[in-house]
Design a protein around this motif. Structure first.
Motif, PDB file in Angstrom:
ATOM      1  N   ALA A   1       4.172  -9.458  11.882  1.00  0.00           N
ATOM      2  CA  ALA A   1       2.717  -8.332  12.390  1.00  0.00           C
ATOM      3  C   ALA A   1       1.512  -8.177  11.080  1.00  0.00           C
ATOM      4  O   ALA A   1       2.529  -7.652  10.295  1.00  0.00           O
ATOM      5  CB  ALA A   1       3.629  -7.184  13.232  1.00  0.00           C
ATOM      6  N   PRO A   2       0.757  -7.779  11.661  1.00  0.00           N
ATOM      7  CA  PRO A   2      -0.470  -8.082  11.039  1.00  0.00           C
ATOM      8  C   PRO A   2      -0.519  -6.638  10.936  1.00  0.00           C
ATOM      9  O   PRO A   2      -0.171  -5.518  12.003  1.00  0.00           O
ATOM     10  CB  PRO A   2      -1.918  -8.042  12.304  1.00  0.00           C
ATOM     11  CG  PRO A   2      -1.373  -8.722  12.891  1.00  0.00           C
ATOM     12  CD  PRO A   2       0.530  -8.870  12.892  1.00  0.00           C
ATOM     13  N   ILE A   3      -1.114  -6.187   9.394  1.00  0.00           N
ATOM     14  CA  ILE A   3      -0.864  -5.245   9.507  1.00  0.00           C
ATOM     15  C   ILE A   3      -2.151  -4.052   9.616  1.00  0.00           C
ATOM     16  O   ILE A   3      -1.241  -2.458   9.935  1.00  0.00           O
ATOM     17  CB  ILE A   3      -1.293  -5.167   6.972  1.00  0.00           C
ATOM     18  CG1 ILE A   3      -0.603  -5.560   6.264  1.00  0.00           C
ATOM     19  CG2 ILE A   3      -1.171  -3.410   6.880  1.00  0.00           C
ATOM     20  CD1 ILE A   3       1.062  -6.038   6.825  1.00  0.00           C
ATOM     21  N   ARG A   4      -3.003  -4.792  10.068  1.00  0.00           N
ATOM     22  CA  ARG A   4      -4.247  -4.338  11.027  1.00  0.00           C
ATOM     23  C   ARG A   4      -3.568  -3.335  12.348  1.00  0.00           C
ATOM     24  O   ARG A   4      -3.851  -2.125  12.278  1.00  0.00           O
ATOM     25  CB  ARG A   4      -5.434  -4.975  10.929  1.00  0.00           C
ATOM     26  CG  ARG A   4      -5.944  -5.186   9.745  1.00  0.00           C
ATOM     27  CD  ARG A   4      -7.320  -6.251  10.070  1.00  0.00           C
ATOM     28  NE  ARG A   4      -8.725  -6.404   9.570  1.00  0.00           N
ATOM     29  CZ  ARG A   4      -8.386  -6.696   8.543  1.00  0.00           C
ATOM     30  NH1 ARG A   4      -7.382  -7.087   8.127  1.00  0.00           N
ATOM     31  NH2 ARG A   4      -9.794  -6.811   7.868  1.00  0.00           N
ATOM     32  N   GLN A   5      -2.676  -4.175  12.269  1.00  0.00           N
ATOM     33  CA  GLN A   5      -2.214  -3.618  14.100  1.00  0.00           C
ATOM     34  C   GLN A   5      -1.197  -2.160  13.936  1.00  0.00           C
ATOM     35  O   GLN A   5      -0.863  -1.500  14.391  1.00  0.00           O
ATOM     36  CB  GLN A   5      -1.283  -4.441  14.289  1.00  0.00           C
ATOM     37  CG  GLN A   5      -0.266  -4.324  15.795  1.00  0.00           C
ATOM     38  CD  GLN A   5       0.010  -5.236  15.948  1.00  0.00           C
ATOM     39  OE1 GLN A   5      -0.061  -6.629  15.951  1.00  0.00           O
ATOM     40  NE2 GLN A   5       1.097  -5.596  17.445  1.00  0.00           N
ATOM     41  N   ILE A   6      -0.549  -2.751  12.371  1.00  0.00           N
ATOM     42  CA  ILE A   6       0.141  -1.739  12.425  1.00  0.00           C
ATOM     43  C   ILE A   6      -0.327  -0.078  12.336  1.00  0.00           C
ATOM     44  O   ILE A   6       0.740   1.361  12.257  1.00  0.00           O
ATOM     45  CB  ILE A   6       1.617  -1.958  10.632  1.00  0.00           C
ATOM     46  CG1 ILE A   6       2.631  -2.694  11.630  1.00  0.00           C
ATOM     47  CG2 ILE A   6       2.732  -0.356  10.767  1.00  0.00           C
ATOM     48  CD1 ILE A   6       3.270  -3.208  10.350  1.00  0.00           C
ATOM     49  N   ALA A   7      -1.010  -0.621  11.525  1.00  0.00           N
ATOM     50  CA  ALA A   7      -1.979   0.622  10.803  1.00  0.00           C
ATOM     51  C   ALA A   7      -2.717   1.268  11.604  1.00  0.00           C
ATOM     52  O   ALA A   7      -2.489   2.312  12.004  1.00  0.00           O
ATOM     53  CB  ALA A   7      -3.169  -0.040   9.726  1.00  0.00           C
ATOM     54  N   ALA A   8      -3.497   0.670  12.579  1.00  0.00           N
ATOM     55  CA  ALA A   8      -4.009   0.991  14.102  1.00  0.00           C
ATOM     56  C   ALA A   8      -3.197   1.919  14.721  1.00  0.00           C
ATOM     57  O   ALA A   8      -3.665   2.999  15.531  1.00  0.00           O
ATOM     58  CB  ALA A   8      -4.509  -0.268  15.053  1.00  0.00           C
ATOM     59  N   ARG A   9      -1.936   1.365  14.772  1.00  0.00           N
ATOM     60  CA  ARG A   9      -0.989   2.321  15.882  1.00  0.00           C
ATOM     61  C   ARG A   9      -0.867   2.948  15.677  1.00  0.00           C
ATOM     62  O   ARG A   9      -0.454   4.467  16.423  1.00  0.00           O
ATOM     63  CB  ARG A   9       0.513   1.028  16.653  1.00  0.00           C
ATOM     64  CG  ARG A   9       0.957   1.951  17.256  1.00  0.00           C
ATOM     65  CD  ARG A   9       2.302   0.790  17.247  1.00  0.00           C
ATOM     66  NE  ARG A   9       2.692   1.325  18.624  1.00  0.00           N
ATOM     67  CZ  ARG A   9       3.402   0.657  19.570  1.00  0.00           C
ATOM     68  NH1 ARG A   9       3.046  -0.896  19.826  1.00  0.00           N
ATOM     69  NH2 ARG A   9       4.559   0.746  20.801  1.00  0.00           N
ATOM     70  N   ALA A  10      -0.172   3.292  14.201  1.00  0.00           N
ATOM     71  CA  ALA A  10      -0.103   4.434  13.379  1.00  0.00           C
ATOM     72  C   ALA A  10      -1.440   5.708  13.188  1.00  0.00           C
ATOM     73  O   ALA A  10      -1.440   7.080  13.337  1.00  0.00           O
ATOM     74  CB  ALA A  10       0.095   4.947  12.245  1.00  0.00           C
ATOM     75  N   GLY A  11      -3.081   5.296  14.044  1.00  0.00           N
ATOM     76  CA  GLY A  11      -3.765   5.976  13.669  1.00  0.00           C
ATOM     77  C   GLY A  11      -4.183   5.767  12.420  1.00  0.00           C
ATOM     78  O   GLY A  11      -4.876   7.079  11.905  1.00  0.00           O
ATOM     79  N   VAL A  12      -4.405   4.794  11.553  1.00  0.00           N
ATOM     80  CA  VAL A  12      -5.069   5.405  10.154  1.00  0.00           C
ATOM     81  C   VAL A  12      -5.593   3.798   9.595  1.00  0.00           C
ATOM     82  O   VAL A  12      -5.023   3.140  10.095  1.00  0.00           O
ATOM     83  CB  VAL A  12      -3.311   5.552   9.332  1.00  0.00           C
ATOM     84  CG1 VAL A  12      -2.994   7.040   9.827  1.00  0.00           C
ATOM     85  CG2 VAL A  12      -2.289   4.449   9.013  1.00  0.00           C
ATOM     86  N   GLY A  13      -6.458   4.024   8.518  1.00  0.00           N
ATOM     87  CA  GLY A  13      -7.612   2.819   7.839  1.00  0.00           C
ATOM     88  C   GLY A  13      -5.581   1.734   6.852  1.00  0.00           C
ATOM     89  O   GLY A  13      -5.094   2.514   6.600  1.00  0.00           O
ATOM     90  N   VAL A  14      -6.738   0.455   6.808  1.00  0.00           N
ATOM     91  CA  VAL A  14      -5.698  -0.062   6.402  1.00  0.00           C
ATOM     92  C   VAL A  14      -4.968   0.105   4.884  1.00  0.00           C
ATOM     93  O   VAL A  14      -4.408   0.379   3.906  1.00  0.00           O
ATOM     94  CB  VAL A  14      -6.356  -1.338   6.112  1.00  0.00           C
ATOM     95  CG1 VAL A  14      -5.919  -2.261   7.895  1.00  0.00           C
ATOM     96  CG2 VAL A  14      -6.922  -1.819   5.799  1.00  0.00           C
ATOM     97  N   GLY A  15      -6.018   0.846   4.282  1.00  0.00           N
ATOM     98  CA  GLY A  15      -6.756   1.509   2.767  1.00  0.00           C
ATOM     99  C   GLY A  15      -5.352   2.618   2.726  1.00  0.00           C
ATOM    100  O   GLY A  15      -4.131   2.281   1.843  1.00  0.00           O
ATOM    101  N   THR A  16      -4.782   3.171   3.553  1.00  0.00           N
ATOM    102  CA  THR A  16      -3.736   4.476   3.685  1.00  0.00           C
ATOM    103  C   THR A  16      -2.372   3.774   3.437  1.00  0.00           C
ATOM    104  O   THR A  16      -1.244   3.835   2.890  1.00  0.00           O
ATOM    105  CB  THR A  16      -3.992   4.882   4.926  1.00  0.00           C
ATOM    106  OG1 THR A  16      -5.622   5.631   4.697  1.00  0.00           O
ATOM    107  CG2 THR A  16      -2.847   6.086   4.695  1.00  0.00           C
ATOM    108  N   PHE A  17      -2.270   2.661   4.572  1.00  0.00           N
ATOM    109  CA  PHE A  17      -1.193   1.991   4.834  1.00  0.00           C
ATOM    110  C   PHE A  17      -1.020   0.980   3.264  1.00  0.00           C
ATOM    111  O   PHE A  17       0.713   1.882   2.561  1.00  0.00           O
ATOM    112  CB  PHE A  17      -1.363   0.383   5.648  1.00  0.00           C
ATOM    113  CG  PHE A  17      -0.095  -0.275   5.936  1.00  0.00           C
ATOM    114  CD1 PHE A  17       1.231   0.132   6.755  1.00  0.00           C
ATOM    115  CD2 PHE A  17       0.309  -1.256   4.524  1.00  0.00           C
ATOM    116  CE1 PHE A  17       1.870  -0.809   6.682  1.00  0.00           C
ATOM    117  CE2 PHE A  17       1.442  -1.752   4.787  1.00  0.00           C
ATOM    118  CZ  PHE A  17       2.290  -2.311   5.726  1.00  0.00           C
ATOM    119  N   TYR A  18      -1.871   0.910   2.264  1.00  0.00           N
ATOM    120  CA  TYR A  18      -1.484  -0.253   1.380  1.00  0.00           C
ATOM    121  C   TYR A  18      -0.670   1.250   0.383  1.00  0.00           C
ATOM    122  O   TYR A  18      -0.466   0.932  -0.669  1.00  0.00           O
ATOM    123  CB  TYR A  18      -2.682  -0.842   0.729  1.00  0.00           C
ATOM    124  CG  TYR A  18      -2.748  -2.209   1.954  1.00  0.00           C
ATOM    125  CD1 TYR A  18      -1.293  -3.238   1.257  1.00  0.00           C
ATOM    126  CD2 TYR A  18      -3.361  -2.254   2.794  1.00  0.00           C
ATOM    127  CE1 TYR A  18      -1.211  -4.428   1.327  1.00  0.00           C
ATOM    128  CE2 TYR A  18      -3.240  -3.234   3.177  1.00  0.00           C
ATOM    129  CZ  TYR A  18      -2.177  -4.923   2.511  1.00  0.00           C
ATOM    130  OH  TYR A  18      -1.900  -6.052   3.072  1.00  0.00           O
TER     131      TYR A  18
END
Lengths: 192, 192
Positions: free
Chosen positions: A37-54
């Motif tokens: 699944a796209p990283i963006r999707q996971i980040a969005a679901r968590a309500g954070v930016g992709v930067g935070t994810f990485y």
DNA sequence: CTGAAAAGCGGAACGTCGCTCCATTTAGTA
DNA sequence: TACTAAATGGAGCGACGTTCCGCTTTTCAG
């Protein structure tokens, strides 16, 4: 002068919270959309930016191992337990492979990710194998020593073989990984 | 009247030339970079634009099947031949699987592509299975009828199982698909 | 309590990919 | 030769992974 003596730093509260949220979001998304699944999707679901994810999970493998670490650990610990409890070492091996299979097939796409060498997954592959290979090896050699099994296969080959057999789409009722794994195990048995 | 022996619509000369060039370029790139190589790269190597590529091969699967069609065909035709020539049906099955395995492992990444359901490869999967499944089924039932083999596996499962076992990286000397396939076949044998 | 440094954050931005679209070029024909 | 339809190629689009950095929040010494 700044206090630099401290080697161990406790995480900031919000960072810890975000990590948990991301983990939960990833677990949900993995179930519905697979581990690709796209990283963006996971980040969005968590309500954070992709930067935070990485920041929390530099590679996708870091995320996957974090999500499944508990289950991998359970699988690793089941090895010795089964060996002690089962009637024969071969039974222990079979039951362990059963559990291993459960782990692989219930997690949508995990098996696919495991065999990929797209360096993204190299770390996952390594962690996974490093942790479970010795466990499987112990079971396999025990079964060989007991005379139940006769094979040239290494534990690593057996694990990867099982892993690969699990790759089939779970949606396809015509392909049952368990049936193939059962045949593979039958092929392991010593004649007589 | 012009040289119009051809049954119907003949392709324009430049189009035919480009198709051949693309096929050759793809074969080279597949070997060096696997079947997942970027389309742009294949088109560039052939010296054409990506538009031209898509005109000739609307999906990646079209390209792959075109590249490997000969070998798939050879595999399909080998089935009946082997059945007639081999000592036992099981031998025929084993030899056929051998050839099938050759096909899969020599083609970098082909096995990976085959198991993917990313609709891109659905057509490839279909073509491949449609063509070979009956062949494999004939061999399998012959072996069962002869009493060599006893299994609940369908031909489709056997093929996909073998295909999946071939997925390991060929660079990894610790994983030998053939060894696993041999164990799988051993598991197929009827007791005694 | 306070305010500045440290830690963390978000998302714009970049490069790559698959794939489409259409103005332009070119092969075949009359 | 001139005309038409086939064929071309590459700009462009949307989606992706990943990086980067200006801004916000937390922390804690004073």
């Amino acid at each position: 002068m700044p206090t630099e003596q401290e080697p161990a730093r406790t995480k900031r509260a919000d960072a810890a919270r975000n990590e948990k949220t991301l983990l939960a979001a990833a677990a949900e998304v993995f179930v519905s959309d697979g581990v690709d699944a796209p990283i963006r999707q996971i980040a969005a679901r968590a309500g954070v930016g992709v930067g935070t994810f990485y920041r929390h999970f530099p590679t996708r493998a870091d995320l996957i191992t974090a999500v499944y670490r508990h289950q991998i650990e359970a699988c690793a610990e089941a090895g010795p337990t089964l060996l002690a409890a089962a009637e024969t070492p071969f039974d222990a091996l079979r039951q362990w492979i059963d559990q291993f299979t459960d782990f692989l097939v219930t997690k949508h796409g995990l098996a696919d990710a495991l065999q990929s060498d797209s360096s993204t997954f190299a770390a996952l592959h390594t962690y996974f194998l490093d942790r479970l290979e010795p466990v499987c090896a112990a079971l396999l050699t025990a079964a060989i020593d007991a005379g139940d099994v006769q094979t040239e296969l290494s534990a690593l080959e057996l694990m990867r073989g099982v892993g690969n057999l699990c790759i089939g789409r779970e949606a396809d009722s015509r392909y049952d990984p368990r049936r193939l794994i059962s045949v593979l195990l039958k092929g392991l048995r010593a004649p007589l």
